[in-house]
Each structure stands twice: as C-alpha cells, then as structure tokens.
Design an enzyme around this catalytic site. Structure first.
Site, PDB file in Angstrom:
ATOM      1  N   THR A  54     -10.061  -1.820   4.001  1.00 37.34           N
ATOM      2  CA  THR A  54     -10.087  -2.780   2.902  1.00 37.34           C
ATOM      3  C   THR A  54     -10.964  -2.284   1.769  1.00 37.34           C
ATOM      4  O   THR A  54     -12.041  -1.762   2.010  1.00 37.34           O
ATOM      5  CB  THR A  54     -10.677  -4.136   3.364  1.00 37.34           C
ATOM      6  OG1 THR A  54      -9.875  -4.663   4.383  1.00 37.34           O
ATOM      7  CG2 THR A  54     -10.746  -5.124   2.228  1.00 37.34           C
ATOM      8  N   SER A 108      -8.813   4.505  -3.668  1.00 37.00           N
ATOM      9  CA  SER A 108      -7.717   4.853  -2.751  1.00 37.00           C
ATOM     10  C   SER A 108      -7.513   6.360  -2.650  1.00 37.00           C
ATOM     11  O   SER A 108      -6.975   6.845  -1.654  1.00 37.00           O
ATOM     12  CB  SER A 108      -6.411   4.166  -3.161  1.00 37.00           C
ATOM     13  OG  SER A 108      -5.867   4.751  -4.322  1.00 37.00           O
ATOM     14  N   CYS A 150     -11.030   7.077  -0.135  1.00 40.71           N
ATOM     15  CA  CYS A 150     -11.245   6.384   1.140  1.00 40.71           C
ATOM     16  C   CYS A 150      -9.957   6.345   1.964  1.00 40.71           C
ATOM     17  O   CYS A 150      -8.948   5.806   1.505  1.00 40.71           O
ATOM     18  CB  CYS A 150     -11.734   4.961   0.877  1.00 40.71           C
ATOM     19  SG  CYS A 150     -11.970   3.988   2.377  1.00 40.71           S
ATOM     20  N   THR A 152      -8.259   2.889   2.537  1.00 45.10           N
ATOM     21  CA  THR A 152      -7.810   2.169   1.346  1.00 45.10           C
ATOM     22  C   THR A 152      -6.529   2.821   0.843  1.00 45.10           C
ATOM     23  O   THR A 152      -6.498   4.023   0.628  1.00 45.10           O
ATOM     24  CB  THR A 152      -8.893   2.247   0.244  1.00 45.10           C
ATOM     25  OG1 THR A 152     -10.109   1.704   0.745  1.00 45.10           O
ATOM     26  CG2 THR A 152      -8.469   1.489  -0.997  1.00 45.10           C
TER      27      THR A 152
END
Length: 176
Positions: free
Chosen positions: A5, A161, A164, A167
């Site tokens: 998340t 994104s 990570c 993500t």
C-alpha cells in the site's frame, strides 16, 4: 505490517487530493489484486480517506470513522480524535492494524491506532510501504512546480510505484 500500500495526500489552499495504489499482497510474495480502491470519499463526498494496512481492518475503521463524522456533523478533527480514542481504548479495535489519512477542504490528519492524530505542517502526508518515497516526491514537487494537488499526488505515486515493490501503478486519485 503495511506492505502492498501507498497513500499520499496533498492540500494546497482549499484544494486537497489523495491517491492510492491498487495492489493487495498476501504474505510477502503473492499479489492478490491489482486494482483495489484504498482511497474513498466519505460523509456525503466531503471527506477523503485512505488506508494502509489490513483490508478488513481498514473497512472497519472507515465505517467507524464515517459514523463519527455523522455524529459530529462532519467535524473532521473532532471525529478523528474520537475515533483515535475508541481505537486506543476498545479491546477489539486496539488490535486493528492500519493507518488512515483523512482530509477535507480545511484540514488533513493522519490517524493511528496508538491514539495519534497528527496534522502535517506542510499539507502533505503519506503512509504505507511506499509512503516515504511518495512523501519525498510530493514535497519536491510542491516546492519546485505549480502542479495542482491531483497532479501532485499522481506524480508522487508514480515515483513511489517505480521504487517500492509493494506499490503498483494502478493509481486512484480523489480530490475535493
């Protein structure tokens, strides 16, 4: 605890935007869903809320927070403080593993299960596994561009994104 998340929010003046990615991961290695909706509108569309943590826990907290908003006629700060009190004191709620960012046109707050209700000094907040990446990107973008909040959170999420692994780039943006 907060894998899979990233949520980021930016408030500039009376504009606020929040974005979240769509990835749901089971355990450490399996992506279960790519387009989960982790950012929502609450209280007649006047409040944005995003969560990091367990999905079931987040739904419980969204429901409780929306009830507090109704109880306190949309007063975001009062609803957040009362939710944090309940979250900290209630035996069942105390075990919930999640963080929330909530915002309306007047304020933005981060709410945790240990009872913290924090208003960021700079109108920027981020949580989750990619939260630090999104936070750094959002701060740099706010300082060095004239982008509007919705564009800022979109760009910050794209940076997160790309760094990570928890993500993804299935980004949902909500704005007030």
């Amino acid at each position: 605890m907060f894998h899979a998340t990233t949520i980021v929010a930016v408030k500039k003046g009376d504009q606020v935007a929040m974005a979240g990615d769509g990835q749901v991961t089971m355990g450490q290695a399996t992506v279960m869903k790519h387009k989960a909706r982790k950012v929502r509108r609450l209280f007649h569309g006047k409040v944005l809320a995003g969560f990091a943590g367990s999905v079931a826990d987040a739904f419980t907290l969204f429901e409780k927070f929306e009830n507090k908003l109704e109880e306190y006629q949309g007063n975001l700060q009062r609803a957040a403080v009362e939710l944090a009190k309940d979250w900290r004191m209630d035996k069942a709620l105390r075990n919930l593993e999640a963080l929330l960012i909530v915002a309306d046109k007047q304020s933005m707050l981060l709410i945790s299960g240990s009872g913290e209700v924090i208003e960021p000094d700079d109108g920027i907040a981020a949580i989750g596994s990619g939260g630090n990446y999104a936070l750094a990107a959002a701060r740099a973008l706010v300082k060095n561009t004239d982008l509007q909040p919705a564009q800022l959170v979109q760009e910050a999420m794209e940076v997160a994104s790309s760094i990570c692994v928890y993500t993804n780039d299935q980004i949902i943006v909500e704005e007030l």
